[in-house]
Design a protein around this motif. Structure first.
Motif, PDB file in Angstrom:
ATOM      1  N   ILE A 232       0.856  -1.193   0.000  1.00 48.50           N
ATOM      2  CA  ILE A 232       0.000   0.000   0.000  1.00 48.50           C
ATOM      3  C   ILE A 232       0.879   1.225   0.000  1.00 48.50           C
ATOM      4  O   ILE A 232       2.072   1.149   0.273  1.00 48.50           O
ATOM      5  CB  ILE A 232      -0.956   0.009   1.206  1.00 48.50           C
ATOM      6  CG1 ILE A 232      -0.166   0.001   2.536  1.00 48.50           C
ATOM      7  CG2 ILE A 232      -1.936  -1.142   1.154  1.00 48.50           C
ATOM      8  CD1 ILE A 232      -1.019   0.105   3.765  1.00 48.50           C
ATOM      9  N   SER A 233       0.295   2.391  -0.299  1.00 44.25           N
ATOM     10  CA  SER A 233       1.100   3.604  -0.484  1.00 44.25           C
ATOM     11  C   SER A 233       1.241   4.419   0.809  1.00 44.25           C
ATOM     12  O   SER A 233       1.154   5.646   0.803  1.00 44.25           O
ATOM     13  CB  SER A 233       0.500   4.451  -1.599  1.00 44.25           C
ATOM     14  OG  SER A 233      -0.819   4.823  -1.264  1.00 44.25           O
ATOM     15  N   ASP A 234       1.441   3.757   1.896  1.00 43.28           N
ATOM     16  CA  ASP A 234       1.781   4.449   3.147  1.00 43.28           C
ATOM     17  C   ASP A 234       2.567   3.500   4.030  1.00 43.28           C
ATOM     18  O   ASP A 234       2.466   2.268   3.885  1.00 43.28           O
ATOM     19  CB  ASP A 234       0.544   4.987   3.862  1.00 43.28           C
ATOM     20  CG  ASP A 234      -0.414   3.893   4.253  1.00 43.28           C
ATOM     21  OD1 ASP A 234      -0.106   3.172   5.225  1.00 43.28           O
ATOM     22  OD2 ASP A 234      -1.491   3.788   3.614  1.00 43.28           O
ATOM     23  N   TYR A 235       3.356   4.116   4.975  1.00 43.53           N
ATOM     24  CA  TYR A 235       4.194   3.296   5.844  1.00 43.53           C
ATOM     25  C   TYR A 235       4.437   4.066   7.144  1.00 43.53           C
ATOM     26  O   TYR A 235       4.618   5.295   7.142  1.00 43.53           O
ATOM     27  CB  TYR A 235       5.511   2.974   5.148  1.00 43.53           C
ATOM     28  CG  TYR A 235       6.421   2.073   5.990  1.00 43.53           C
ATOM     29  CD1 TYR A 235       6.219   0.687   6.005  1.00 43.53           C
ATOM     30  CD2 TYR A 235       7.472   2.612   6.750  1.00 43.53           C
ATOM     31  CE1 TYR A 235       7.049  -0.137   6.755  1.00 43.53           C
ATOM     32  CE2 TYR A 235       8.282   1.784   7.498  1.00 43.53           C
ATOM     33  CZ  TYR A 235       8.073   0.412   7.518  1.00 43.53           C
ATOM     34  OH  TYR A 235       8.878  -0.409   8.265  1.00 43.53           O
ATOM     35  N   GLU A 236       4.493   3.324   8.225  1.00 42.47           N
ATOM     36  CA  GLU A 236       4.712   3.938   9.561  1.00 42.47           C
ATOM     37  C   GLU A 236       6.007   3.383  10.124  1.00 42.47           C
ATOM     38  O   GLU A 236       6.149   2.176  10.332  1.00 42.47           O
ATOM     39  CB  GLU A 236       3.541   3.636  10.509  1.00 42.47           C
ATOM     40  CG  GLU A 236       3.625   4.397  11.818  1.00 42.47           C
ATOM     41  CD  GLU A 236       2.366   4.186  12.643  1.00 42.47           C
ATOM     42  OE1 GLU A 236       2.292   3.153  13.351  1.00 42.47           O
ATOM     43  OE2 GLU A 236       1.452   5.034  12.548  1.00 42.47           O
ATOM     44  N   ASP A 237       6.953   4.292  10.372  1.00 46.64           N
ATOM     45  CA  ASP A 237       8.251   3.927  10.938  1.00 46.64           C
ATOM     46  C   ASP A 237       8.203   4.226  12.432  1.00 46.64           C
ATOM     47  O   ASP A 237       8.034   5.381  12.854  1.00 46.64           O
ATOM     48  CB  ASP A 237       9.355   4.725  10.258  1.00 46.64           C
ATOM     49  CG  ASP A 237      10.744   4.262  10.676  1.00 46.64           C
ATOM     50  OD1 ASP A 237      10.858   3.165  11.270  1.00 46.64           O
ATOM     51  OD2 ASP A 237      11.713   5.004  10.406  1.00 46.64           O
ATOM     52  N   THR A 238       8.383   3.215  13.281  1.00 51.26           N
ATOM     53  CA  THR A 238       8.223   3.370  14.735  1.00 51.26           C
ATOM     54  C   THR A 238       9.550   3.150  15.448  1.00 51.26           C
ATOM     55  O   THR A 238      10.533   2.686  14.864  1.00 51.26           O
ATOM     56  CB  THR A 238       7.187   2.374  15.275  1.00 51.26           C
ATOM     57  OG1 THR A 238       7.656   1.043  15.039  1.00 51.26           O
ATOM     58  CG2 THR A 238       5.843   2.571  14.588  1.00 51.26           C
ATOM     59  N   GLY A 239       9.499   3.447  16.792  1.00 57.62           N
ATOM     60  CA  GLY A 239      10.674   3.200  17.635  1.00 57.62           C
ATOM     61  C   GLY A 239      11.812   4.129  17.369  1.00 57.62           C
ATOM     62  O   GLY A 239      12.980   3.782  17.591  1.00 57.62           O
TER      63      GLY A 239
END
Length: 520
Positions: A73-80
């Protein structure tokens, strides 16, 4: 085109507003604390398979792929992510055969520093505390915490009591070593994100461990007044630059060293009140002391001895053993009056016939006065009036009679005086004096009817006859007689009498008497 907005990821998203071209498709970045959200336009190729996301700590790379699985999909969440750090991102598209596009235009985002928790609305009850006082502390944290915060008061730990949401209650007991003055409260807590916050609060409560003092004033010594004024002033010395102030003073009294009784507690730092000794036992020695309490509840200890003492004495003095010596006197004599006072005096006056005497001696409480009897003093018992005042002002008067008799009256002039002449002598006789205090007669002789006269009688002549011998016959002698009483009062001269001694001796008897024969 698939657009994802920060509002769909919670209330703390930040829209960075950078649009990058990935094959003419924009890449959008959203930042939220330790999370960065990326969004871009969908690829339209029929053989499109997935996306790869790359991240670098420096602009322009090198980049490292951060997705562990294909992103479809055309979104991403980078955590930490680490707070306060700048991260650089690019995205590639991969087709079904594995062909990967060039990097998209780079976007960057700096994660925000997390704000440490704060602690507000700190309050304490009571706001003024002494040693041993349990103080309740309340405050509110600005956010939920990972654990109960640590609270210290003047460097000593307070104990946790309760929590309601972000409101906390702690308790602290003031110790014997507590610094006095405004308490220093330090609150330290850690947010759920691991950020520590500290708040220092001063002045929500004060520590006062030092007891105040009280100074007293009252009449000292002795007084005859049964109502005395008692005054006290509280004193609260500063410690560490702080004193809570005197809130009340309590005054205590005792009588003759007995148990102490409270005169009253006065909600003031000064006291001025009356004490009625008559209503609490009457005469005696009264001791007073005061204790002061400050606003923190510290109370000064009672002293070992009364701060002031006063003796109430409303008993007038007594005058004992009033005596005169001699007990009979006439004008010109000195009479000594002695008496003993029952207590020390501030004033003493002795009068005889309302005339003053003179004090000549004082031994302990034994007084001696001297009175010169005047010839004008009336005869009879002389009242001795003693007036005195003790040191407390109590006065009394004593009148003593039958201790001194004044006799300024001479005996009557002797009467019926007769003079009988004899040879070389004159014998006088007279009527006896009738006065009870008669002592003796004085016979005086002169050579002329008008005197002068010289006493010729022996001392102590009490008979009513007297013979004056050794006179010259044929010489006329004149006599006067006076009566004297036991005090020496002497009558006037009697009328003079005269006598002339005569030769009463016959001649010698003739001798050599014989008969002469007649002439033959």
């Amino acid at each position: 085109m698939n657009m994802h907005h920060p509002s769909g990821r919670g209330g703390f998203g930040i829209y960075i507003g950078i649009s990058l071209l990935l094959w003419a498709m924009p890449l959008t970045l959203y930042g939220q604390d330790s999370v960065v959200s990326l969004d871009w336009d969908d690829n339209a190729e029929a053989d499109f398979n997935h996306y790869n996301i790359y991240r670098s700590a420096t602009s322009g790379g090198p980049y490292q792929k951060i997705n562990t699985a294909p992103v479809t999909i055309s979104d991403y969440e980078d955590t930490g992510l680490v707070l306060g750090t700048t991260y650089y991102y690019v995205v590639t598209a991969v087709d079904a055969t594995g062909n990967e596009s060039p990097y998209s235009t780079e976007v960057a985002h700096t994660t925000a520093e997390e704000t440490p928790p704060s602690f507000d609305d700190a309050q304490a009850a009571p706001a003024l505390a002494r040693e041993g006082t349990a103080v309740t502390l309340t405050f509110t944290a600005s956010e939920s915490l990972a654990a109960n915060p640590t609270v210290t008061v003047n460097g000593q730990a307070a104990s946790f009591q309760s929590q309601s949401d972000t409101a906390y209650t702690y308790q602290y007991t003031v110790s014997a070593s507590e610094a006095e003055g405004p308490a220093d409260i330090v609150i330290t807590g850690t947010s759920a994100g691991g950020v520590e916050g500290t708040a220092s609060v001063t002045g929500v409560f004060q520590v006062d461990r030092t007891a105040p003092g009280a100074a007293m004033t009252a009449p000292t010594g002795s007084t005859s007044q049964t109502v005395v004024t008692v005054a006290a002033t509280g004193q609260d010395p500063e410690s560490n630059g702080y004193a809570s102030g005197v809130a009340a003073i309590e005054v205590f009294w005792n009588r003759n060293g007995g148990a102490y009784t409270s005169l009253g507690r006065f909600e003031s730092d000064t006291v001025n009140t009356s004490f009625d000794a008559q209503a609490t036992g009457g005469a005696g020695t009264y001791g007073f002391y005061a204790v002061a309490s400050d606003r923190a509840g510290n109370t000064s200890p009672p002293p070992d001895a009364p701060q002031v003492s006063v003796t109430i004495d409303n008993t007038p003095p007594l005058f004992l053993g009033v005596a005169a010596e001699p007990r009979r006197a006439k004008g010109g004599m000195e009479v000594t009056v002695r008496l003993t006072a029952s207590e020390a005096l501030s004033e003493l006056t002795v009068l005889i016939h309302d005339s003053p005497t003179s004090q000549t001696d004082l031994q302990d409480l034994l007084y001696t006065f001297v009175y010169p009897v005047d010839a004008a003093d009336p005869d009879g018992d002389a009242p001795i009036i003693v007036y005195g005042r003790d040191r407390e002002g109590n006065a009394s008067t004593t009148t003593v009679t039958a201790q001194l008799t004044i006799d300024n009256t001479a005996p009557a002039v002797p009467g019926a005086i007769q003079a009988t002449a004899g040879e070389n002598q004159v014998t006088l006789s007279w009527e006896a004096a009738m006065e009870a205090d008669f002592d003796q007669y004085e016979v005086s002789r002169g050579s002329a009817a008008g005197g002068p006269f010289t006493s010729v009688s022996p001392a102590g002549l009490a008979e009513t006859t007297f013979t004056d011998t050794g006179l010259e016959n044929g010489q006329t002698y004149y006599y006067v007689l006076r009566a004297v009483d036991t005090l020496g009062n002497t009558s006037a001269d009697s009328a003079s009498v005269a006598a002339t001694p005569v030769d009463m001796t016959p001649p010698a008897a003739p001798t050599n008497l014989r008969v002469v024969p007649a002439a033959e």
